[in-house]
Design a protein around this motif. Structure first.
Motif, PDB file in Angstrom:
ATOM      1  N   ASP A  92       0.847  -1.200   0.000  1.00  0.00           N
ATOM      2  CA  ASP A  92       0.000   0.000   0.000  1.00  0.00           C
ATOM      3  C   ASP A  92       0.887   1.258   0.000  1.00  0.00           C
ATOM      4  O   ASP A  92       0.675   2.189   0.781  1.00  0.00           O
ATOM      5  N   ALA A  95      -0.295   4.925   0.187  1.00  0.00           N
ATOM      6  CA  ALA A  95      -1.218   5.299   1.263  1.00  0.00           C
ATOM      7  C   ALA A  95      -0.622   4.851   2.589  1.00  0.00           C
ATOM      8  O   ALA A  95       0.494   4.322   2.639  1.00  0.00           O
ATOM      9  N   ASP A 139      -3.826  -3.294  -5.310  1.00  0.00           N
ATOM     10  CA  ASP A 139      -3.235  -1.948  -5.418  1.00  0.00           C
ATOM     11  C   ASP A 139      -1.784  -1.898  -5.888  1.00  0.00           C
ATOM     12  O   ASP A 139      -1.333  -0.841  -6.356  1.00  0.00           O
ATOM     13  N   ASN A 143      -0.348   0.937  -8.373  1.00  0.00           N
ATOM     14  CA  ASN A 143       0.520   1.992  -7.837  1.00  0.00           C
ATOM     15  C   ASN A 143       1.782   2.154  -8.674  1.00  0.00           C
ATOM     16  O   ASN A 143       2.319   3.270  -8.778  1.00  0.00           O
ATOM     17  N   GLN A 237     -15.823  12.634 -14.106  1.00  0.00           N
ATOM     18  CA  GLN A 237     -15.134  13.753 -14.760  1.00  0.00           C
ATOM     19  C   GLN A 237     -14.964  13.571 -16.272  1.00  0.00           C
ATOM     20  O   GLN A 237     -13.911  13.911 -16.806  1.00  0.00           O
TER      21      GLN A 237
HETATM   22  O1  LIG Z   1      -9.444  14.321 -15.985  1.00  0.00           O
HETATM   23  N1  LIG Z   1      -8.506  13.525 -16.316  1.00  0.00           N
HETATM   24  O2  LIG Z   1      -8.211  13.279 -17.503  1.00  0.00           O
HETATM   25  C1  LIG Z   1      -7.780  12.866 -15.280  1.00  0.00           C
HETATM   26  C2  LIG Z   1      -6.713  12.040 -15.625  1.00  0.00           C
HETATM   27  C3  LIG Z   1      -5.975  11.402 -14.625  1.00  0.00           C
HETATM   28  C4  LIG Z   1      -6.292  11.650 -13.301  1.00  0.00           C
HETATM   29  O3  LIG Z   1      -5.484  11.122 -12.355  1.00  0.00           O
HETATM   30  C5  LIG Z   1      -5.943   9.917 -11.788  1.00  0.00           C
HETATM   31  O4  LIG Z   1      -6.937  10.266 -10.803  1.00  0.00           O
HETATM   32  C6  LIG Z   1      -7.473   9.091 -10.164  1.00  0.00           C
HETATM   33  C7  LIG Z   1      -8.593   9.513  -9.226  1.00  0.00           C
HETATM   34  O5  LIG Z   1      -9.669   9.946 -10.047  1.00  0.00           O
HETATM   35  C8  LIG Z   1      -6.390   8.342  -9.413  1.00  0.00           C
HETATM   36  O6  LIG Z   1      -6.949   7.128  -8.944  1.00  0.00           O
HETATM   37  C9  LIG Z   1      -6.869   6.904  -7.539  1.00  0.00           C
HETATM   38  O7  LIG Z   1      -5.537   6.506  -7.223  1.00  0.00           O
HETATM   39  C10 LIG Z   1      -5.388   6.186  -5.824  1.00  0.00           C
HETATM   40  C11 LIG Z   1      -3.938   5.804  -5.575  1.00  0.00           C
HETATM   41  O8  LIG Z   1      -3.139   6.923  -5.903  1.00  0.00           O
HETATM   42  C12 LIG Z   1      -6.298   5.026  -5.421  1.00  0.00           C
HETATM   43  O9  LIG Z   1      -6.149   4.868  -4.017  1.00  0.00           O
HETATM   44  C13 LIG Z   1      -6.050   3.529  -3.558  1.00  0.00           C
HETATM   45  O10 LIG Z   1      -7.390   3.017  -3.545  1.00  0.00           O
HETATM   46  C14 LIG Z   1      -7.418   1.635  -3.106  1.00  0.00           C
HETATM   47  C15 LIG Z   1      -8.857   1.161  -3.205  1.00  0.00           C
HETATM   48  O11 LIG Z   1      -9.306   1.407  -4.529  1.00  0.00           O
HETATM   49  C16 LIG Z   1      -6.928   1.544  -1.661  1.00  0.00           C
HETATM   50  O12 LIG Z   1      -6.932   0.192  -1.245  1.00  0.00           O
HETATM   51  C17 LIG Z   1      -5.503   2.111  -1.576  1.00  0.00           C
HETATM   52  O13 LIG Z   1      -5.089   2.123  -0.234  1.00  0.00           O
HETATM   53  C18 LIG Z   1      -5.480   3.526  -2.154  1.00  0.00           C
HETATM   54  O14 LIG Z   1      -4.148   4.015  -2.189  1.00  0.00           O
HETATM   55  C19 LIG Z   1      -7.753   5.374  -5.756  1.00  0.00           C
HETATM   56  O15 LIG Z   1      -8.575   4.227  -5.549  1.00  0.00           O
HETATM   57  C20 LIG Z   1      -7.843   5.783  -7.224  1.00  0.00           C
HETATM   58  O16 LIG Z   1      -9.165   6.245  -7.505  1.00  0.00           O
HETATM   59  C21 LIG Z   1      -5.251   7.990 -10.340  1.00  0.00           C
HETATM   60  O17 LIG Z   1      -4.186   7.464  -9.550  1.00  0.00           O
HETATM   61  C22 LIG Z   1      -4.776   9.233 -11.096  1.00  0.00           C
HETATM   62  O18 LIG Z   1      -3.842   8.853 -12.063  1.00  0.00           O
HETATM   63  C23 LIG Z   1      -7.374  12.448 -12.930  1.00  0.00           C
HETATM   64  C24 LIG Z   1      -8.117  13.066 -13.942  1.00  0.00           C
END
Ligand SMILES: O=[N+]([O-])c1ccc(O[C@@H]2O[C@H](CO)[C@@H](O[C@@H]3O[C@H](CO)[C@@H](O[C@@H]4O[C@H](CO)[C@@H](O)[C@H](O)[C@H]4O)[C@H](O)[C@H]3O)[C@H](O)[C@H]2O)cc1
Ligand SMILES: [Mg+2]
Length: 364
Positions: A92, A95, A139, A143, A237
């Motif tokens: 993880d 996070a 994850d 990541n 979005q």
């Molecule tokens: O408008 N646009 O064009 C555009 C383009 C790209 C954009 O950027 C993207 O935005 C996304 C969010 O929308 C990001 O997604 C989030 O990334 C986090 C990790 O960094 C995840 O977190 C994990 O979640 C796990 C459970 O699912 C947990 O177990 C774990 O502990 C926890 O760490 C979130 O779910 C996940 O939703 C992407 O990285 C990012 O690249 C945004 C807009």
């Protein structure tokens, strides 16, 4: 146990309502529920969900459960074992809430191999006649796609790749099918991420010599996205891959082109209510307004998707809201996060009640 004729690893099998989760429901939840919610809770206790091997200490329970499954199948059942492999060093990495026991600087690489994966393999070898389906390391590879800017992730990257390939090779048994964790539509489904993700997943698959037991990818683990939704929720979005089905339909051909003929399973454990209380699509911690979703089934209406499954056990916390905790992650303090919340993986009664009330289809 040869793979089923259809190739679907779930064909002809029933889900096993594991005693760990059902005892949480019966001993932790039902006693303090209003009478009106008790039937729904006992229905949940009978739903087969994945058993999380999130510590080395949990590995012996895999032996216990497989022995029980073997005995029940000898008496006519058709149960399979479903487990989550989840103990990489620096787990993880982007996070704090679910950080694990193994650290690179404390022999984590060797321990993951000899005290974790090899021990799991030894248990699987005792039950060659039991079907076992595995979700591999939630994850971690996701990541690697989006968080190489996080120091802990970029440092852990070579270890994640090598140890994942080690796991895929070591657990490549005839009675096993494995699904690498593929994040979810809101994570890897973006145009910016889906191409690099296909390359990375195929790279790891091929680094493990394309094992027969690697069936594909599991998506939406511990997340809340609809599998199929008519209108894209505003928080998505404008992403064209606004649900898991659109993500999978876009991801599969890219993976195939890179030499990874992946099939999919999708976690529908907390997808019953759309939209949820997410303020942003990246909100992942104890999201308000979620509900138990589609029950586990092979009836997915999509040839790429072997099954809907319950991987994250609803009612177990995603992370503590206690800001003084060493594993406190700010996402668990956001407006969208249900508070107060206990440490990741521990029983979260109020959240469980909410999931029951918001369940769809209805539970009882
Ligand atoms: O408008 N646009 O064009 C555009 C383009 C790209 C954009 O950027 C993207 O935005 C996304 C969010 O929308 C990001 O997604 C989030 O990334 C986090 C990790 O960094 C995840 O977190 C994990 O979640 C796990 C459970 O699912 C947990 O177990 C774990 O502990 C926890 O760490 C979130 O779910 C996940 O939703 C992407 O990285 C990012 O690249 C945004 C807009
Ligand atoms: Mg987590």
């Amino acid at each position: 146990v040869a793979p089923a004729a259809s190739g679907n690893p779930f064909a002809g099998k029933e889900f096993y309502a594991n005693p760990y989760y059902s005892s949480e429901v019966y001993s932790r939840a039902i006693p303090s529920l209003p009478a009106s919610l008790k039937p729904a809770a006992s229905a949940v206790a009978n739903v087969g969900s994945f058993v999380w091997l999130d510590t080395m200490a949990k590995i012996p329970t895999m032996d216990t459960y497989l022995a029980e499954i073997k005995a029940k199948n000898a008496a006519g059942a058709k149960l399979m074992g479903t487990f989550v492999v989840y103990d990489l060093p620096e787990r993880d990495c982007a996070a704090l809430a679910s950080n694990g026991e193994l650290k690179i600087d404390e022999g984590g690489e060797d321990n993951y191999k000899t005290q974790y994966i090899d021990k799991i393999a030894a248990i699987i070898k005792k039950y060659p006649e039991v079907k076992i389906n595995l979700a591999i390391e939630p994850d971690s590879l996701a990541n690697m796609v989006t968080n190489m800017g996080v120091a802990k992730c970029s440092r852990a990257a070579p270890y994640y790749r090598d140890l994942t390939a080690y796991a895929l090779k070591t657990l490549n048994f005839n009675n096993v099918d494995m699904y690498l964790d593929g994040g979810h539509a809101g994570w890897l489904g973006w145009d910016a991420n889906i191409g690099p993700a296909a390359k990375l997943f195929a790279e790891v698959y091929k680094a493990a010599d394309s094992p027969r037991a690697v069936r594909g990818i599991v998506t939406n683990v511990s997340n809340y996205n609809a599998f199929r939704i008519a209108t894209c929720p505003s928080i998505t979005q404008g992403s064209k891959n606004c649900d898991e089905e659109r993500f999978i339909n876009a991801f599969a051909p890219l993976l195939q082109a890179e030499g990874f003929p992946a099939h999919f399973i999708v976690d529908t454990g907390r997808t019953g209510k759309q939209p949820t209380g997410q303020q942003a699509w990246g909100d992942w911690c104890n999201v308000q307004g979620a509900g138990f979703g589609t029950r586990p089934t092979m009836d997915t209406d999509n040839a790429l998707v072997d099954a809907f499954v319950w991987v994250k056990p609803g009612g177990e916390s995603d992370g503590t809201s206690d800001q003084s905790s060493v594993r406190y992650d700010g996402f668990c303090g956001k407006e969208s996060a249900f508070k107060p919340a206990p440490e990741a993986g521990t029983w979260f009664q109020a959240y469980f009640e909410m999931l029951l009330k918001n369940a769809s289809p209805a539970l009882a």
